[in-house]
Scaffold this active site. Structure first.
Site, PDB file in Angstrom:
ATOM      1  N   ARG A 181       0.482  -1.195   0.250  1.00 47.47           N
ATOM      2  CA  ARG A 181       0.520  -0.173   0.078  1.00 47.47           C
ATOM      3  C   ARG A 181       0.473   1.167  -0.197  1.00 47.47           C
ATOM      4  O   ARG A 181       2.125   1.086   0.748  1.00 47.47           O
ATOM      5  CB  ARG A 181      -0.918   0.197   1.248  1.00 47.47           C
TER       6      ARG A 181
ATOM      7  N   TYR B 209      -1.816  -3.369  -6.801  1.00 44.33           N
ATOM      8  CA  TYR B 209      -1.495  -3.966  -5.227  1.00 44.33           C
ATOM      9  C   TYR B 209      -2.375  -4.158  -4.507  1.00 44.33           C
ATOM     10  O   TYR B 209      -2.843  -2.872  -4.476  1.00 44.33           O
ATOM     11  CB  TYR B 209       0.166  -4.299  -4.753  1.00 44.33           C
TER      12      TYR B 209
ATOM     13  N   GLY C 298      -4.366  -3.620  -0.931  1.00 46.57           N
ATOM     14  CA  GLY C 298      -5.400  -2.769  -0.563  1.00 46.57           C
ATOM     15  C   GLY C 298      -5.643  -1.526  -1.702  1.00 46.57           C
ATOM     16  O   GLY C 298      -6.774  -0.535  -1.431  1.00 46.57           O
TER      17      GLY C 298
ATOM     18  N   LYS D   9     -10.006  -2.076   1.922  1.00 43.62           N
ATOM     19  CA  LYS D   9      -9.341  -1.168   3.064  1.00 43.62           C
ATOM     20  C   LYS D   9     -10.121   0.454   2.161  1.00 43.62           C
ATOM     21  O   LYS D   9     -10.704   0.896   3.413  1.00 43.62           O
ATOM     22  CB  LYS D   9      -7.580  -0.725   2.499  1.00 43.62           C
TER      23      LYS D   9
ATOM     24  N   HIS E 255     -10.140  -2.701  11.570  1.00 46.16           N
ATOM     25  CA  HIS E 255      -8.857  -3.143  11.065  1.00 46.16           C
ATOM     26  C   HIS E 255      -9.231  -4.021  12.203  1.00 46.16           C
ATOM     27  O   HIS E 255      -8.060  -4.370  12.732  1.00 46.16           O
ATOM     28  CB  HIS E 255      -8.569  -2.232  10.533  1.00 46.16           C
TER      29      HIS E 255
ATOM     30  N   SER F 238      -1.279  -3.726  10.468  1.00 47.57           N
ATOM     31  CA  SER F 238      -0.882  -4.745   9.485  1.00 47.57           C
ATOM     32  C   SER F 238      -0.071  -5.263   9.549  1.00 47.57           C
ATOM     33  O   SER F 238       1.647  -4.479   9.839  1.00 47.57           O
ATOM     34  CB  SER F 238      -0.990  -3.851   7.656  1.00 47.57           C
TER      35      SER F 238
ATOM     36  N   CYS G 286       0.604  -7.418  11.953  1.00 46.92           N
ATOM     37  CA  CYS G 286       1.165  -8.366  13.161  1.00 46.92           C
ATOM     38  C   CYS G 286       0.154  -9.114  13.995  1.00 46.92           C
ATOM     39  O   CYS G 286       0.432  -9.196  14.695  1.00 46.92           O
ATOM     40  CB  CYS G 286       1.071  -6.437  14.114  1.00 46.92           C
TER      41      CYS G 286
ATOM     42  N   ASP H  81      -9.054  -9.815   8.926  1.00 41.95           N
ATOM     43  CA  ASP H  81      -9.306  -8.417   8.529  1.00 41.95           C
ATOM     44  C   ASP H  81      -9.780  -6.826   8.931  1.00 41.95           C
ATOM     45  O   ASP H  81      -9.353  -6.187   8.710  1.00 41.95           O
ATOM     46  CB  ASP H  81      -8.239  -8.157   7.156  1.00 41.95           C
TER      47      ASP H  81
ATOM     48  N   ARG I 129       2.071 -11.998  -0.693  1.00 51.26           N
ATOM     49  CA  ARG I 129       0.417 -12.667   0.124  1.00 51.26           C
ATOM     50  C   ARG I 129       0.017 -13.542  -0.926  1.00 51.26           C
ATOM     51  O   ARG I 129       0.570 -14.015  -2.214  1.00 51.26           O
ATOM     52  CB  ARG I 129      -0.052 -11.368   0.081  1.00 51.26           C
TER      53      ARG I 129
ATOM     54  N   ARG J  84       2.997  -4.727  17.716  1.00 51.04           N
ATOM     55  CA  ARG J  84       4.488  -5.249  17.860  1.00 51.04           C
ATOM     56  C   ARG J  84       5.103  -3.989  19.085  1.00 51.04           C
ATOM     57  O   ARG J  84       5.618  -2.730  18.922  1.00 51.04           O
ATOM     58  CB  ARG J  84       5.479  -4.886  16.898  1.00 51.04           C
TER      59      ARG J  84
ATOM     60  N   ASN K 109      -0.730 -17.902  22.550  1.00 50.88           N
ATOM     61  CA  ASN K 109      -1.783 -17.240  22.699  1.00 50.88           C
ATOM     62  C   ASN K 109      -3.342 -17.267  23.295  1.00 50.88           C
ATOM     63  O   ASN K 109      -4.279 -16.523  23.804  1.00 50.88           O
ATOM     64  CB  ASN K 109      -2.001 -15.954  21.401  1.00 50.88           C
TER      65      ASN K 109
HETATM   66  P1  GTP Z   1      -2.270  -7.358   7.610  1.00 51.74           P
HETATM   67  O1  GTP Z   1      -2.842  -8.433   6.997  1.00 51.74           O
HETATM   68  O2  GTP Z   1      -1.523  -7.010   7.150  1.00 51.74           O
HETATM   69  O3  GTP Z   1      -3.892  -6.439   8.357  1.00 51.74           O
HETATM   70  O4  GTP Z   1      -2.026  -8.129   8.678  1.00 51.74           O
HETATM   71  P2  GTP Z   1      -2.455  -8.875  10.082  1.00 51.74           P
HETATM   72  O5  GTP Z   1      -2.266  -8.506  11.074  1.00 51.74           O
HETATM   73  O6  GTP Z   1      -3.493 -10.305   9.682  1.00 51.74           O
HETATM   74  O7  GTP Z   1      -1.132 -10.179   9.890  1.00 51.74           O
HETATM   75  P3  GTP Z   1      -0.373 -11.695   9.842  1.00 51.74           P
HETATM   76  O8  GTP Z   1      -1.623 -12.241  11.017  1.00 51.74           O
HETATM   77  O9  GTP Z   1      -0.356 -11.538   8.509  1.00 51.74           O
HETATM   78  O10 GTP Z   1       0.905 -11.383  11.009  1.00 51.74           O
HETATM   79  C1  GTP Z   1       2.652 -11.738  10.594  1.00 51.74           C
HETATM   80  C2  GTP Z   1       3.102 -11.058  10.904  1.00 51.74           C
HETATM   81  O11 GTP Z   1       2.799 -11.191  12.595  1.00 51.74           O
HETATM   82  C3  GTP Z   1       4.449 -12.339  11.189  1.00 51.74           C
HETATM   83  O12 GTP Z   1       5.948 -11.789  11.425  1.00 51.74           O
HETATM   84  C4  GTP Z   1       4.516 -12.996  12.592  1.00 51.74           C
HETATM   85  O13 GTP Z   1       5.413 -13.977  12.533  1.00 51.74           O
HETATM   86  C5  GTP Z   1       3.690 -11.925  13.418  1.00 51.74           C
HETATM   87  N1  GTP Z   1       3.495 -13.053  13.957  1.00 51.74           N
HETATM   88  C6  GTP Z   1       2.395 -13.508  14.408  1.00 51.74           C
HETATM   89  N2  GTP Z   1       1.526 -13.578  15.464  1.00 51.74           N
HETATM   90  C7  GTP Z   1       2.904 -14.151  16.464  1.00 51.74           C
HETATM   91  C8  GTP Z   1       3.118 -13.783  17.657  1.00 51.74           C
HETATM   92  O14 GTP Z   1       1.950 -14.748  19.036  1.00 51.74           O
HETATM   93  N3  GTP Z   1       4.378 -13.753  18.104  1.00 51.74           N
HETATM   94  C9  GTP Z   1       4.775 -13.454  17.560  1.00 51.74           C
HETATM   95  N4  GTP Z   1       6.838 -13.149  18.268  1.00 51.74           N
HETATM   96  N5  GTP Z   1       5.153 -12.768  16.359  1.00 51.74           N
HETATM   97  C10 GTP Z   1       3.644 -12.879  15.755  1.00 51.74           C
HETATM   98  C1  SPV Z   2      -2.984  -4.311   5.572  1.00 49.50           C
HETATM   99  O1  SPV Z   2      -1.878  -3.647   5.207  1.00 49.50           O
HETATM  100  O2  SPV Z   2      -3.250  -4.237   6.418  1.00 49.50           O
HETATM  101  C2  SPV Z   2      -3.836  -5.377   4.206  1.00 49.50           C
HETATM  102  C3  SPV Z   2      -3.012  -5.552   3.113  1.00 49.50           C
HETATM  103  O3  SPV Z   2      -4.403  -6.496   5.182  1.00 49.50           O
HETATM  104  S1  SPV Z   2      -3.734  -4.693   2.364  1.00 49.50           S
HETATM  105  O4  SPV Z   2      -5.296  -5.626   1.696  1.00 49.50           O
HETATM  106  O5  SPV Z   2      -2.804  -5.123   0.727  1.00 49.50           O
HETATM  107  O6  SPV Z   2      -4.031  -3.541   2.863  1.00 49.50           O
HETATM  108 MN    MN Z   3      -5.092  -5.873   7.238  1.00 48.03          MN
END
Ligand code: GTP
Ligand code: SPV
Ligand code: MN
Length: 629
Positions: free
Chosen positions: A73, A216, A218, A225, A245, A283, A285, A310, A415, A447, A544
């Site tokens: 994005r 690409y 979002g 988004k 979100h 995002s 996280c 999401d 992705r 984070r 968790n």
């Molecule tokens: P968007 O799709 O971008 O909105 O993000 P999302 O919040 O769905 O992110 P996603 O679950 O794909 O996040 C993945 C990242 O978070 C990776 O780098 C993982 O390693 C990290 N992660 C997820 N859960 C944990 C956790 O419990 N501990 C740690 N240390 N890292 C985590």
């Molecule tokens: C985010 O960045 O929070 C996403 C991926 O979920 S995108 O759809 O590209 O915004």
């Molecule tokens: Mn997202």
């Protein structure tokens, strides 16, 4: 060919006008059928945008490589064009709407020459559901049309809901790479057409979206988004609901032993009601990870099921509770770091029917990324289509150029696009509860390598809103910027609030009276990312679940909590797996944090109520500091 059945004048006129402006060779209405999906795949493989993966290893799955400059994005090119600048607020790029319309007219004029314009009618949420809404995207990208097929409910159903005079959010998308000039001189197409010049534009008052120059995520899949968050957040403010979100998760405890029968032979078991938990994390996280969490071995009998990963649309229901749906139909998840240990449900969801973008390719035609299971293959084709080789000594893949340059095999924001139905963890409510699920708890996380405890329950709704408003998190690769830098991301919505952040916080505060005290979800701040000496103090991922269990016990009134100046935390025995350092309150650190949060809230012109909460928290800390002295 599908002929749309719609007599919606607004829709037909708009499609006609956009076609007149953008001048595509043809206009194609999508019906959302499997046959159509396969036709789009054919078009895209012929164009070189998609490459079939090994159909034995990944049935019905494909790989796309984007332009290396179109990988995430672009927040700096995202605009909120409200009439008044103050209505966009300090977190958004504002541009005068009339001026922007001229800029857009200029960019979009002839921008689809030589291409097909796809008309994509889609429903966000189950078709015809009480919380669901309809949008229509016009796009000159077959990749975007295909992705919309996966991510939303496309087709006649959406048109039927519209009827003759129903409202829809119009969303126009062009990659900005026409194939013909006004005279018919043609240029060949390229696998990932896009334009250096990018505009992701929202008109909140008229509920319109215009996106130019990117293909690409979002930036281009406008239901996500642009609509479901930026435009919907404005609709939600105006109508007393919430567009967030957030992931949504169903938490079911094990059956409990009831009263034994008189003869003592029969044991009755009762199944307690599940609860539904929503969670906002910035995002990349961990929303997808948490939404698909598996039961850990040390919590037998607990069940966790996915509703959404999401986006959550949440409305107060007739009984006063807050009901949430996942408006999406697919996952657009971060690939790196995903494996059968960290997220087995995501891995299973992408075993078939998946479009991978910017991951690496193995010699046997499968996908690969940093953090996937198994050893490092000796040779890969990286996300940019280059041959790379594993060098164990360097712990990296390298290019065989003069410098033997180390490279990442997959882009950090690569992705997978998979249908929601593929997730084995999907809760039945995802499809059979269009009215949504009642939300009992809301988690806010980010984070935070230091300071923030594993879990803290808010002292009140306003305190919880303050927790969400002051989320800070390390920047990830999901948007442009310096990865690792701490940035404020209120409610994980900084890039997605379609209006003034201060008004958004006020809307959150107002939800307290809209929902009513007895039905308010309880708000928690969580942090899976606390570190010491560069090591995570909490194993995270399936662990968790222990935090979710504690949240369940709290909201169902089954357990006590420890009162701290920052809110309520578990007693040590309640989450024995947690290192005590995860809960350490660094008083001086928090004073500093409060100072920064206070500065931030003032700068954002936050409602006074939020600033008061902070002052109260600070006073509790002073009391603790005095006590410790
Ligand atoms: P968007 O799709 O971008 O909105 O993000 P999302 O919040 O769905 O992110 P996603 O679950 O794909 O996040 C993945 C990242 O978070 C990776 O780098 C993982 O390693 C990290 N992660 C997820 N859960 C944990 C956790 O419990 N501990 C740690 N240390 N890292 C985590
Ligand atoms: C985010 O960045 O929070 C996403 C991926 O979920 S995108 O759809 O590209 O915004
Ligand atoms: Mn997202």
């Amino acid at each position: 060919m599908f002929a749309p059945t719609t007599y919606n004048n607004k829709l037909i006129t708009w499609v006609y006008n956009v076609a007149k402006l953008t001048q595509p060779d043809q206009v194609l209405w999508l019906d959302g059928s499997d046959a159509e999906y396969q036709r789009l795949i054919k078009t895209l493989t012929a164009a070189g945008t998609l490459q079939p993966l090994n159909q034995r290893l990944r049935p019905n799955s494909y790989l796309a490589r984007s332009d290396p400059k179109d990988v995430a994005r672009v927040e700096s090119r995202t605009f909120i064009c409200s009439k008044e600048e103050k209505d966009a607020g300090p977190t958004n790029n504002w541009h005068d709407p009339d001026e922007m319309r001229e800029i857009l007219r200029d960019r979009f004029e002839g921008s689809m020459r030589g291409r097909t314009m796809y008309v994509v009618p889609f429903s966000m949420g189950p078709v015809g559901g009480p919380i669901s809404q309809v949008g229509v995207e016009l796009t000159d990208s077959a990749y975007v049309a295909l992705s919309m097929h996966v991510m939303t409910r496309v087709g006649q159903g959406a048109l039927d809901v519209l009827g003759n005079d129903g409202e829809f959010v119009p969303a126009v998308h062009s990659v900005g790479y026409p194939l013909r000039d006004i005279w018919t001189d043609r240029r060949p197409d390229i696998p990932w057409p896009c334009n250096e010049d990018k505009y992701i534009v929202h008109f909140p008052e008229t509920r319109e979206i215009w996106s130019y120059g990117s293909g690409y995520g979002g930036n281009a899949l406008l239901g996500k988004k642009c609509y479901a968050l930026r435009i919907a957040s404005v609709q939600a403010r105006d109508n007393g609901w919430m567009a967030e979100h957030m992931m949504i998760l169903k938490v079911t405890p094990p059956p409990v032993k009831g009263i034994d029968s008189p003869d003592g032979l029969l044991t009755e078991w009762t199944q307690p009601e599940p609860i539904y938990v929503a969670g906002a994390f910035p995002s990349a996280c961990g929303k997808t990870n948490l939404a698909m969490i598996e039961t850990p071995a040390d919590l037998p009998g607990w069940k966790f099921e996915t509703i959404g990963d999401d986006i959550a649309w949440m409305k107060p229901g007739a009984d006063g509770q807050l009901y949430g749906i996942n408006p999406e139909f697919g996952f657009f998840g971060v690939a790196p770091g995903t494996n059968y240990k960290t997220n087995p449900n995501a891995m299973r969801a992408m075993e078939k029917d998946t479009i991978f973008t910017n991951v690496a390719l193995t010699d046997d035609g499968d996908v690969w990324w940093e953090g996937i299971d198994g050893p490092h293959p000796a040779h890969l084709v990286d996300w940019q289509g280059r041959d790379i080789y594993w060098r164990a000594a360097k712990k990296s893949y390298v290019l065989m150029d003069a410098d033997i340059t180390p490279v990442k095999a997959a882009h950090p924001n690569s992705r997978f696009t998979s249908p929601t139905r593929n997730a084995p963890s999907l809760a039945q409510e995802y499809s059979n509860a269009p009215e949504g699920v009642p939300i009992s708890a809301i988690l806010f996380g980010g984070r935070r390598p230091s300071l923030v405890p594993l879990v803290t329950e808010s002292k009140s709704w306003a305190h919880g809103v303050y927790m969400g408003a002051t989320i800070a998190s390390e920047q990830t690769a999901a948007a442009e910027g310096t990865v690792g830098e701490l940035r404020r991301d209120p409610m994980a919505m900084k890039p997605f609030i379609g209006y003034n952040v201060a008004d958004y916080w006020q809307h959150w505060l107002d939800m307290e009276t809209i929902i009513g005290e007895s039905n308010l979800p309880v708000i928690y701040r969580v942090n899976w990312f606390r570190q010491e000496d560069g090591e995570f103090l909490w194993p995270g991922f399936t662990q968790n679940a222990h935090v979710l269990k504690w949240v369940y016990e709290r909201v169902t009134g089954k357990t006590h909590a420890l009162v701290t100046p920052l809110g309520l935390t578990p007693l040590p025995a309640q989450i024995p797996q947690a290192d005590e350092r995860l809960f350490k309150v660094d008083v001086q650190g928090w004073f500093k944090e409060h100072e920064l949060s206070g500065e931030y809230l003032r700068k954002m012109n936050a409602p006074k109520a939020l600033q008061r909460v902070l002052t109260d928290d600070d006073a509790s800390l002073v009391a603790l500091a005095l006590h410790e002295d």
